[in-house]
Scaffold this active site. Structure first.
Site, PDB file in Angstrom:
ATOM      1  N   LYS A  13      -7.849   1.346   6.403  1.00 32.66           N
ATOM      2  CA  LYS A  13      -7.440   2.628   6.353  1.00 32.66           C
ATOM      3  C   LYS A  13      -7.638   3.680   5.296  1.00 32.66           C
ATOM      4  O   LYS A  13      -8.282   4.677   5.510  1.00 32.66           O
ATOM      5  CB  LYS A  13      -5.862   2.534   6.025  1.00 32.66           C
ATOM      6  CG  LYS A  13      -5.036   1.592   6.971  1.00 32.66           C
ATOM      7  CD  LYS A  13      -3.579   1.725   6.813  1.00 32.66           C
ATOM      8  CE  LYS A  13      -3.136   0.870   5.429  1.00 32.66           C
ATOM      9  NZ  LYS A  13      -3.276  -0.271   5.409  1.00 32.66           N
ATOM     10  N   ARG A  88       5.689   2.734   5.575  1.00 34.11           N
ATOM     11  CA  ARG A  88       5.788   1.492   5.852  1.00 34.11           C
ATOM     12  C   ARG A  88       7.041   0.821   6.363  1.00 34.11           C
ATOM     13  O   ARG A  88       6.909  -0.356   6.354  1.00 34.11           O
ATOM     14  CB  ARG A  88       5.347   0.787   4.440  1.00 34.11           C
ATOM     15  CG  ARG A  88       4.072   0.466   4.320  1.00 34.11           C
ATOM     16  CD  ARG A  88       3.818  -0.105   2.881  1.00 34.11           C
ATOM     17  NE  ARG A  88       2.647  -0.964   2.559  1.00 34.11           N
ATOM     18  CZ  ARG A  88       1.417  -0.376   2.067  1.00 34.11           C
ATOM     19  NH1 ARG A  88       1.192   0.922   1.967  1.00 34.11           N
ATOM     20  NH2 ARG A  88       0.504  -1.401   1.967  1.00 34.11           N
ATOM     21  N   ARG A 127     -14.666  -9.520  -0.825  1.00 35.84           N
ATOM     22  CA  ARG A 127     -14.674  -8.415  -1.972  1.00 35.84           C
ATOM     23  C   ARG A 127     -14.545  -9.046  -3.415  1.00 35.84           C
ATOM     24  O   ARG A 127     -15.191  -8.560  -4.230  1.00 35.84           O
ATOM     25  CB  ARG A 127     -13.211  -7.612  -1.781  1.00 35.84           C
ATOM     26  CG  ARG A 127     -13.454  -6.191  -0.974  1.00 35.84           C
ATOM     27  CD  ARG A 127     -12.660  -5.085  -1.335  1.00 35.84           C
ATOM     28  NE  ARG A 127     -11.237  -5.652  -1.166  1.00 35.84           N
ATOM     29  CZ  ARG A 127     -10.443  -4.944  -0.067  1.00 35.84           C
ATOM     30  NH1 ARG A 127     -10.946  -4.166   0.812  1.00 35.84           N
ATOM     31  NH2 ARG A 127      -9.228  -5.265  -0.027  1.00 35.84           N
ATOM     32  N   ARG A 135      -8.644  -5.089  -7.589  1.00 39.67           N
ATOM     33  CA  ARG A 135      -7.260  -4.775  -7.572  1.00 39.67           C
ATOM     34  C   ARG A 135      -6.395  -5.970  -7.823  1.00 39.67           C
ATOM     35  O   ARG A 135      -6.655  -7.040  -7.333  1.00 39.67           O
ATOM     36  CB  ARG A 135      -6.661  -4.088  -6.195  1.00 39.67           C
ATOM     37  CG  ARG A 135      -6.868  -2.814  -5.845  1.00 39.67           C
ATOM     38  CD  ARG A 135      -6.737  -2.321  -4.516  1.00 39.67           C
ATOM     39  NE  ARG A 135      -5.468  -2.641  -3.954  1.00 39.67           N
ATOM     40  CZ  ARG A 135      -4.952  -2.411  -3.104  1.00 39.67           C
ATOM     41  NH1 ARG A 135      -5.772  -1.370  -2.048  1.00 39.67           N
ATOM     42  NH2 ARG A 135      -3.937  -2.828  -2.387  1.00 39.67           N
ATOM     43  N   ARG A 146       1.349  -9.897   1.159  1.00 44.56           N
ATOM     44  CA  ARG A 146       1.216  -8.494   1.946  1.00 44.56           C
ATOM     45  C   ARG A 146       1.250  -8.445   3.502  1.00 44.56           C
ATOM     46  O   ARG A 146       2.014  -7.515   4.053  1.00 44.56           O
ATOM     47  CB  ARG A 146       0.018  -7.800   1.304  1.00 44.56           C
ATOM     48  CG  ARG A 146       0.419  -7.189  -0.074  1.00 44.56           C
ATOM     49  CD  ARG A 146      -0.922  -6.998  -0.929  1.00 44.56           C
ATOM     50  NE  ARG A 146      -1.992  -6.164  -0.534  1.00 44.56           N
ATOM     51  CZ  ARG A 146      -3.509  -6.341  -0.632  1.00 44.56           C
ATOM     52  NH1 ARG A 146      -3.665  -7.180  -1.497  1.00 44.56           N
ATOM     53  NH2 ARG A 146      -4.288  -5.521   0.033  1.00 44.56           N
TER      54      ARG A 146
HETATM   55  P1  ADP Z   1      -2.917  -1.910   1.318  1.00 41.70           P
HETATM   56  O1  ADP Z   1      -4.495  -1.986   0.829  1.00 41.70           O
HETATM   57  O2  ADP Z   1      -2.364  -3.488   0.865  1.00 41.70           O
HETATM   58  O3  ADP Z   1      -2.709  -1.436   2.477  1.00 41.70           O
HETATM   59  P2  ADP Z   1      -1.739   0.018  -0.457  1.00 41.70           P
HETATM   60  O4  ADP Z   1      -2.852   0.279  -1.566  1.00 41.70           O
HETATM   61  O5  ADP Z   1      -1.634   0.785   0.626  1.00 41.70           O
HETATM   62  O6  ADP Z   1      -2.065  -1.444   0.326  1.00 41.70           O
HETATM   63  O7  ADP Z   1      -0.499  -0.338  -1.250  1.00 41.70           O
HETATM   64  C1  ADP Z   1      -0.592  -1.165  -2.405  1.00 41.70           C
HETATM   65  C2  ADP Z   1       0.861  -1.757  -2.726  1.00 41.70           C
HETATM   66  O8  ADP Z   1       1.592  -0.582  -3.195  1.00 41.70           O
HETATM   67  C3  ADP Z   1       1.696  -2.284  -1.442  1.00 41.70           C
HETATM   68  O9  ADP Z   1       1.397  -3.647  -1.362  1.00 41.70           O
HETATM   69  C4  ADP Z   1       3.255  -1.962  -2.068  1.00 41.70           C
HETATM   70  O10 ADP Z   1       3.569  -2.800  -3.137  1.00 41.70           O
HETATM   71  C5  ADP Z   1       2.952  -0.498  -2.791  1.00 41.70           C
HETATM   72  N1  ADP Z   1       3.081   0.609  -1.622  1.00 41.70           N
HETATM   73  C6  ADP Z   1       2.210   1.424  -1.275  1.00 41.70           C
HETATM   74  N2  ADP Z   1       2.483   2.185  -0.170  1.00 41.70           N
HETATM   75  C7  ADP Z   1       4.044   1.731  -0.024  1.00 41.70           C
HETATM   76  C8  ADP Z   1       4.906   2.367   0.661  1.00 41.70           C
HETATM   77  N3  ADP Z   1       4.834   3.336   1.518  1.00 41.70           N
HETATM   78  N4  ADP Z   1       6.264   1.548   0.581  1.00 41.70           N
HETATM   79  C9  ADP Z   1       6.517   0.537  -0.207  1.00 41.70           C
HETATM   80  N5  ADP Z   1       5.555   0.251  -1.227  1.00 41.70           N
HETATM   81  C10 ADP Z   1       4.378   0.781  -1.098  1.00 41.70           C
END
Ligand code: ADP
Length: 192
Positions: A13, A88, A127, A135, A146
């Site tokens: 994404k 989410r 990665r 990260r 996740r």
């Molecule tokens: P990923 O690469 O896993 O899709 P993101 O970078 O979007 O992850 O988000 C990393 C973390 O930040 C998530 O695992 C969650 O803990 C938190 N987070 C991000 N966006 C949201 C959201 N919209 N609602 C709740 N938690 C979020």
């Protein structure tokens, strides 16, 4: 245009939203990036969410809804935005619809990046091998959590948006350029 990019963690994404935002001149609104920036800066918000993120759990709906609303009201989002990693949960999607409706706007399109679990896991492992852990939540264990959270809380949004007639699905397992091309073909039919 307001666009939601949707898919499991590691689906690409972030990569695709950067490409779309550059081409379309729309800001990328990534809750993950915003939360990581808050952690980096050591703000009260950052301190309050760090443990949750490191465990692979979701931050509270209220928190992310608040930071998205603040960000959306900045002038660079006047013509819309690309939402990445938000919404989410169903309450987040409902709050987003309500926030946009209050501003006379709406979600125009939701792009789902479809990628199998095995591919997601091997991407994270690659990665880690390539550059160390970038990260703190990019470990095979946290990714498993996740993914679990994704299927439980986030995947129901597929139906939410399908019912609204806004969902388009893209094969996220193709090469980056091929995914970009699929998205461009879909966006070609959507007004700016
Ligand atoms: P990923 O690469 O896993 O899709 P993101 O970078 O979007 O992850 O988000 C990393 C973390 O930040 C998530 O695992 C969650 O803990 C938190 N987070 C991000 N966006 C949201 C959201 N919209 N609602 C709740 N938690 C979020």
């Amino acid at each position: 245009m307001n666009l939601v990019l949707f898919g499991p963690p590691g689906a690409g994404k972030g990569t695709q939203s950067k490409i779309i935002t550059e081409k379309r001149g729309l800001p990328q609104l990534s809750t993950g990036d915003m939360l990581r920036a808050a952690i980096q800066a050591g703000t009260a918000l950052g301190l309050s969410v760090k443990a949750t993120i490191d465990k692979g759990e979701l931050v509270s709906d209220d928190t992310v809804i608040r930071i998205i609303a603040e960000r959306y009201d900045q002038s660079d989002a006047a013509n819309g935005a690309v939402f990445d990693g938000f919404p989410r949960t169903i309450p987040q999607a409902e709050a987003l619809d309500a926030m946009l409706a209050e501003r006379g706007k709406k979600i125009d399109l939701v792009l789902e990046l479809k990628v199998d679990d095995a591919v997601l896991l091997s991407r994270v492992e690659a990665r880690i091998k390539a550059g160390g852990v970038l990260r703190t939540d990019d470990t095979p264990q946290t990714l498993a959590r996740r993914l679990d959270v994704y299927y439980r809380n986030t995947a129901p949004l597929i139906d939410y948006y399908r019912r609204q007639g806004k969902l388009k699905t893209v094969d996220g397992m193709a090469e980056i350029a091929a995914v970009t091309a699929q998205i461009a073909a879909i966006l070609g039919g959507v007004p700016a």
